[in-house]
Every structure is written in C-alpha cells, then in structure tokens.
Design an enzyme around this catalytic site. Structure first.
Site, PDB file in Angstrom:
ATOM      1  CG  ASP A  56      -2.001   0.746   1.027  1.00  0.00           C
ATOM      2  OD1 ASP A  56      -2.213   1.237   0.328  1.00  0.00           O
ATOM      3  OD2 ASP A  56      -3.098   0.967   2.101  1.00  0.00           O
ATOM      4  CE  LYS A  94      -1.002  -8.304   1.258  1.00  0.00           C
ATOM      5  NZ  LYS A  94       0.327  -7.183   2.490  1.00  0.00           N
ATOM      6  CG  ASP A 148      -6.242  -6.137   1.463  1.00  0.00           C
ATOM      7  OD1 ASP A 148      -6.394  -6.709   2.141  1.00  0.00           O
ATOM      8  OD2 ASP A 148      -4.673  -5.423   2.213  1.00  0.00           O
ATOM      9  CG  ASP A 162      -2.538  -8.070   8.859  1.00  0.00           C
ATOM     10  OD1 ASP A 162      -2.217  -7.901   7.422  1.00  0.00           O
ATOM     11  OD2 ASP A 162      -3.615  -6.623   8.024  1.00  0.00           O
TER      12      ASP A 162
HETATM   13  C1  GLA Z   1      -3.974  -5.203   5.304  1.00  0.00           C
HETATM   14  C2  GLA Z   1      -2.813  -5.865   4.680  1.00  0.00           C
HETATM   15  C3  GLA Z   1      -1.539  -5.337   4.930  1.00  0.00           C
HETATM   16  C4  GLA Z   1      -1.266  -4.561   3.669  1.00  0.00           C
HETATM   17  C5  GLA Z   1      -2.288  -3.562   4.942  1.00  0.00           C
HETATM   18  C6  GLA Z   1      -2.152  -1.977   3.293  1.00  0.00           C
HETATM   19  O1  GLA Z   1      -3.964  -4.612   6.490  1.00  0.00           O
HETATM   20  O2  GLA Z   1      -3.433  -6.979   5.983  1.00  0.00           O
HETATM   21  O3  GLA Z   1      -0.466  -6.794   4.510  1.00  0.00           O
HETATM   22  O4  GLA Z   1      -1.831  -4.486   2.892  1.00  0.00           O
HETATM   23  O5  GLA Z   1      -3.668  -3.731   4.312  1.00  0.00           O
HETATM   24  O6  GLA Z   1      -2.823  -0.889   4.029  1.00  0.00           O
END
Ligand code: GLA
Length: 731
Positions: free
Chosen positions: A367, A476, A478, A547
């Site tokens: 991000d 990725k 999300d 996370d």
């Molecule tokens: C989520 C994902 C993290 C990261 C953040 C970025 O929390 O699980 O790994 O990519 O978003 O904002």
C-alpha cells in the site's frame, strides 16, 4: 473403478462408492429421499441401520394408515419447510401470495460421467481423474418447482461434492428464502463438534465442544466469509489428530454463509451448510433457476490429519487454478512493515538491490504507491501512481528488478473507495449504500457496488492496465472492511439478493482477470485471513492468512488454518521484532521456522542489515529454496497442538515418505522438563531414517512409538528443526 454411482431399482437405493467412502440414500414410499449412510467405504449395504419407525403423538403423517412414517423423524437428504419436519429446513420457498408450503416428491435421476461446471460460481474442477455426478430430481407437481440435488464423486478422493439447484417450471414467480447446499441427517452418538472462530490478527482458532440439544449455528453476515466463523464444521467422537472417524464439511463460497448443527428431541443430528438464509432471498421468475454454491463433504477414519489431507489434496487437485498446482511460489520481500505508506522510488530501488543480494525472487510494493495515499483515510479508487513518491513512475523499477531476474508485485484493494476521491466525485452512484442513510465507513473507506457491471468493468480495467503497463508478475488483492449497507443504487433487484450478487460480481471479476493473466500470481488478502475460504482459492492460489506475524500467535493461526487449507494456500512472512502486532520479541529461528512452514516471504527492512544478519538471511532463503517443494507440495501432518499444550509441532513429508522436516516449537521454558519428547508417527514404520544434523539413525516405528528426545534449552519460544531422510527400505 468405472461405475462409482449405482441405482438399485428393487430397493430404490442410490449409492456412491469409491475406494475410500460410501454415501447411500433410499427413496421410501416412492416419495421421500432419505439419507442412510455417509462414511468409510462399505463392501455392500443391506439397511442394517434403517431406523425402526414408531407412531408418535403430534407427528404428522401423509398417510393416515401409516402413522409411523412421519417426516418428523425421517432422515432427509434435503429437508423442505412445512412438510411435517419441524427441524431446520434446507429449502424454503415463498409463493406469490406469501404462502410458504411446498410438497416435494422424488421424481427421477440421471448420472453424468464427469464433475459439473458451474457458470458463475467456483466449483470442484473436472480433471483427468475419473468423476461421476448423480443428479436426483425432486418435484412439487402443484407448484411446478423442481429441486436438483447433485453429488459428485471422484475416483481417488474421499470428498463428495454436493449442491442444490431450484428450477421454477411454473408460470408464476416465486421467492427462494432458504437454500442450503448440503444437509445431512445422522444420529447423535456423543460426538463433538469442531468449528473455528477468530478475528483480525487471530484467525482460525479451534473451537471444539459437546453437542447440546437445540441449534448450534455459525456463519457470516458480513458480506465476506470473515475470520469470525469460517465455513467449516466437523463431527468426531473419539478422534485424535491421528486416529478415529471425522466427518467434515466446508463450502466453496466467499460471502455470507451459515453452518448449522441441530440435535433434536429424538437425538437425531442434522448438519447443514450453505448460504446464510438471514441475509438471502432470490426472486425466481417463470423458467428461472438458482444454483447453490458447492459443499464439500469429507470423511476420514484417520483422525483430523486424515480429514485435512483429504481437503488438502482435493484443493490441490480440483480447486486451485491448475497452472499453480506444481509451481513453487516466489520468495518475496514485501514493503508493508518496512515503511508502511512511506514508500518511494529510492527505497524500492534499495529494496530491489537488497533482494538481489540476499536471494529474494519478487519485490512487492504494498500500500501507499498511488494518489497521495499516506494513511488509510485516502485515495482508494484513484489508482494513479503517486508521482511525488515515484517521479519516473513504477515501470522503470519493474524493469530494474527484471534485469536482476526479480519479479515485481503490486498491492491493490480494488473493491473499495475512499471519501474525497475523484472516483467518488465522478461516480457517487457506484458506492454500496441505501437510499436513505449515510453509509458507514470501515477503515475510513466505502465499498464499491460490485453488483454494478460498470464497477466490475472499472476494476477489471484498472487491474489489467496495471499488469499490462507495468508488467507486474504478482498482485496482492486486499479487502479491508466488511459490508454494512448492502444495497445497490441501481435498484434493479431486491435488497436481500444483494450479498450474493456482490459475490457473483467479485467472482466474475476474478475469473476474467485470472483467465486473462494466468501467469500472474494473485494473492488473496483481507486484512490477513478475513476472506480465507475455498471460494477464493479457486481463483487465487494463495492467501496472506494473517496480519499477525508474531512467533507465538502464528503457531495457532497456521495450525488452525491447516485443518482445511494446504500449505500451498498459505503465505507467511518473517517480520521484525519487537513484533508490530504484539510487541513480543521472539527469536529469528522461531519466526523463520513459522514462515518457512508456508509460502515464505519477508516483511521488514532488509536494506540496512549488518553483514552477519545478511549472512543469516541468505542462508535461510537458500535453505528454504531447497526445501520448499517438499514443504508446499508434499504431505502435511499436525503433531502437537498449540491450542492444548505449550508446544506446537508439525511435519512435512514427500508423498513417498522418504524425507521429512519436523518443526517443534516449545513456548514457555519449564524447569521441570528435562528434555522434550516428540512422537513422530506417519513415517514408514519398517524403514530407517537418518537425522541429517546429528547423523543418528532411527526406525520409523521407533520415532512413532518411543519418540525423539530433544534438548530443552533455557529460553522461551524455542524451535527444533529435525530433517529426516530414509536411508534404506527395509530393516
Ligand atoms: C491490510 C493487509 C496488510 C497491508 C495493509 C495495507 O491490512 O493485510 O498486509 O497490505 O492492508 O494497507
């Protein structure tokens, strides 16, 4: 085995058999489809367990001369509401005048020599493996509605695939208010029920308890499968990880689901899995059909490990995109915990250099790369490269990495939009929201209305453009909030259809992207394992399962997730200490061992390491590269549970059991424990194995029955790694 499905017209019995399981149903009174058996393969079946029915006051019966034949206690294959069965129904239909009574009778069947493809939903893929599908039709001649129950069996798998389809053959519209994918009636026999619960940063926590009278229900109404109660339920009596009967079910679906267990007054058990009926209904106009997601039913007589392995192999063979089945995944370094939103060209270039020096294979820009995204409050939806952070764009960085033979990955959260973005100004009607209320924010963002085709197109085009112009090899994907205002501003269908339509929209997008870009590795993420389910796995072969990278919590999360998911479906990163989620400091060896038990990566600053640290990481990556095929494509066995002990242990073997890697994590140091003893079952008992570090030789039976003694060194959170190699076939 060519014919795995049989119908015996003399006994009106359907049976599905392969070398592992049997599933048996009977049509009684030429009307009701009754469940007789699901479990270990039977050599033949002669109704030994058919219950002896008895008339009961209050029990309604369709034939006054046969009061003992009451739906109140029949074990149904697909119980329908208002048919005299007062337990939880699997199907409920509302007529135009709001009546909810239907009467379904057995009508006919067909057998198809393959697994069936579902157009809009992820499903068990037909492959080279022999497969057959039985479709049994039930019909309501008054309402002119047909129910099609399908059962697919594969030659080598103990997993049976079930789903239900409703066909409205009448001239009137009806509303489907409940439709489970599978329902199984069996008897209570002191079994325990196993499910999982969890939250952000603590996914897949084991939940095992006795079964009480009444209803036990888990599910999701969050618009995603959620970490709270993923779609899994198992019944077991005396099963351990290694022994005993386990019956388990899951659902190939990523949205609102419901998993239910009912123990009734006669000690019957009913297990059900499917769409969450509280957030679902579906309008079926004349001629319309509705297809449920598929449920997977797995039986093992080799305990929970046996059951997990059935799912693992089934997912690898019939669920994940086939192209990824035998491909090892790149060892990656992710920028997130290194700098969070504070990414820029210089830093990513340094990251590429460090990755090259250490032996990483892909650099992932997480991000923060677009439109002044400096916190979670802004910019989602405006997917334009931030030129302050990346003055020359991102493409030169991708090319720079490519020259060093390093892949480049990019983070996206395509289903979301932040307030005050250009996207929301241009398309306020694209936000998921009701007409009357201000939608709720979650992580400071709104959800886009994925039921809207224009939104689907926008997402497909945005992600495609990034792949095409930047040449990235990994995405990725999300999804960082749940859905609070499930409504489309297009008003083109009823609100209760919304959640399912959202998921159909998501599947359409993922299907188009993954078929257009089969070689791009898409990783699923929802703040970690917030949408970790078999439905997502059909499109995206791996998931960032949490996370939380803490060396203690990860033991439980990975152990729990392995009940359902193969190692190839999980990713894990080595992160810095003190851990950003828990503030705990746990040794590098333990953190590395945990990440090495998945598709491994790192997520920390590797650009300013001391020469010593560089050497340690380089060695770790090299070792993992040598072992990753075994780890991600072999067999996985849980040995000691972190949910009930101070330990966590698991083992990876190749399919021939010639090599094994065992990790034993011991958490708190206890002075009274002189040494640690770990039993290692499952290896070939009559063979000899050499410990490649100590060079000691042990027999498989010795490792299984005596165990292996390990040093109990002082310190918390230690890990032992044992590498065993078979040296000779027979003793
Ligand atoms: C989520 C994902 C993290 C990261 C953040 C970025 O929390 O699980 O790994 O990519 O978003 O904002």
């Amino acid at each position: 085995m060519k014919n795995m499905i049989h119908y015996c017209s003399q006994t009106s019995t359907f049976s599905l058999h392969n070398c592992k399981v049997s599933y048996i149903m009977e049509v009684i009174e030429e009307t009701y489809l009754i469940h007789r058996y699901w479990g270990k393969r039977l050599s033949s079946y002669h109704f030994s367990n058919r219950p002896i029915l008895k008339k009961r006051t209050f029990a309604a019966a369709p034939d006054n001369e046969k009061l003992e034949v009451s739906p109140e206690f029949l074990p149904f294959e697909l119980p329908v509401a208002h048919q005299g069965d007062f337990r939880n129904p699997a199907v409920q239909i509302e007529h135009k005048n709001s009546e909810r009574i239907t009467r379904f009778h057995y009508q006919r069947y067909e057998i198809i020599n393959k697994a069936i493809d579902l157009d809009d939903l992820p499903h068990a893929r037909d492959t080279e493996e022999l497969a057959q599908t039985l479709i049994i039709y039930l019909f309501d001649p008054i309402a002119q509605i047909e129910l099609a129950l399908s059962y697919t069996i594969f030659e080598n798998s103990p997993v049976i695939v079930r789903s239900t389809k409703v066909n409205n053959q009448s001239e009137k519209s009806i509303k489907l208010t409940k439709l489970f994918s599978a329902s199984v009636d069996t008897s209570y026999d002191d079994q325990l029920v196993t499910t999982f619960y969890g939250t952000h940063q603590k996914e897949y926590q084991l939940n095992r308890s006795a079964i009480q009278h009444g209803l036990f229900k888990i599910g999701s109404s969050r618009g995603a499968s959620g970490p709270q109660y993923p779609p899994y339920l198992a019944l077991s009596k005396e099963a351990t990880e290694n022994k005993g009967d386990v019956h388990a079910m899951t659902l190939i679906y990523s949205g609102n689901h419901e998993v239910l267990l009912e123990r009734d007054q006669y000690n019957h058990l009913r297990l059900q899995i499917g769409l969450n009926s509280e957030t679902f209904s579906w309008q079926l106009n004349p001629g319309d059909s509705f297809q449920s997601p598929q449920a997977l039913l797995s039986h093992s007589d080799q305990g929970f490990n046996g059951c997990s392995q059935s799912f693992h192999h089934f997912f690898a063979d019939h669920l994940i995109p086939p192209i990824w089945k035998n491909q090892v995944r790149p060892l990656l370094i992710n920028s997130w915990e290194m700098t969070y939103y504070d990414v820029n060209e210089t830093l990513i270039k340094q990251l590429i250099d460090a990755a090259d020096e250490l032996g990483f294979e892909t650099v992932v820009l997480d991000d923060g790369w677009y439109s002044q995204r400096n916190s979670s409050k802004t910019s989602l939806g405006d997917w334009v490269i931030d030129h302050e952070k990346f003055p020359k764009g991102i493409q030169p960085l991708v090319a720079y990495a490519k020259k060093k033979n390093i892949g480049f990955g990019l983070w996206f959260e395509p289903e979301m939009v932040s307030p005050e973005t250009t996207l929301i100004q241009q398309h306020p009607e694209w936000v998921m929201r009701s007409s009357n209320y201000q939608p709720l924010l979650g992580r400071s963002q709104y959800v886009l209305d994925l039921t809207n085709r224009e939104v689907q197109r926008f997402i497909i085009d945005t992600v495609s453009q990034a792949i095409d112009t930047l040449d990235v090899s990994y995405i990725k994907w999300d999804m960082n909030r749940h859905m609070t205002d499930p409504f489309s501003q297009l008003h083109s269908f009823e609100a209760s259809e919304y959640s399912h339509r959202y998921i159909l929209g998501l599947y359409r997008i993922m299907n188009e992207l993954t078929t257009t870009y089969p070689n791009v590795l898409f990783e699923n993420c929802s703040s970690g394992g917030g949408r970790l389910d078999p439905g997502m796995l059909y499109y995206f072969p791996q998931t960032w399962i949490s996370d939380n990278t803490d060396g203690k919590d990860r033991q439980q999360i990975q152990y729990g997730a392995s009940y359902l998911f193969p190692i190839s479906a999980m990713t894990g990163h080595v992160s810095d200490v003190p851990n950003h989620q828990t503030n705990r400091t746990i040794s590098f060896e333990t953190r590395a061992a945990l990440a090495s038990s998945t598709n491994m990566g790192y997520e920390m600053n590797i650009t300013d390491l001391s020469p010593k640290k560089k050497e340690i990481i380089r060695d770790h990556l090299q070792e993992y590269k040598e072992e990753r095929k075994l780890i991600t494509q072999g067999n996985f066995y849980r040995l000691l549970s972190p949910f009930s002990s101070n330990y966590c242990a698991w083992m990876f073997t190749d399919k021939g059991m010639e090599q094994a890697i065992v990790y034993v994590f011991r958490n708190q140091y206890e002075v009274y424990e002189l040494s640690l003893l770990i039993k290692i079952p499952f290896l070939k008992e009559d063979c000899l194995y050499k410990d490649s570090v100590t060079e000691q030789v042990y027999s498989g039976s010795e490792l299984a029955n005596c165990g292996l003694a390990l040093e109990n060194s002082k310190d918390d959170f230690i890990v032992h790694k044992i590498k065993l190699v078979q040296i000779e076939k027979e003793l």
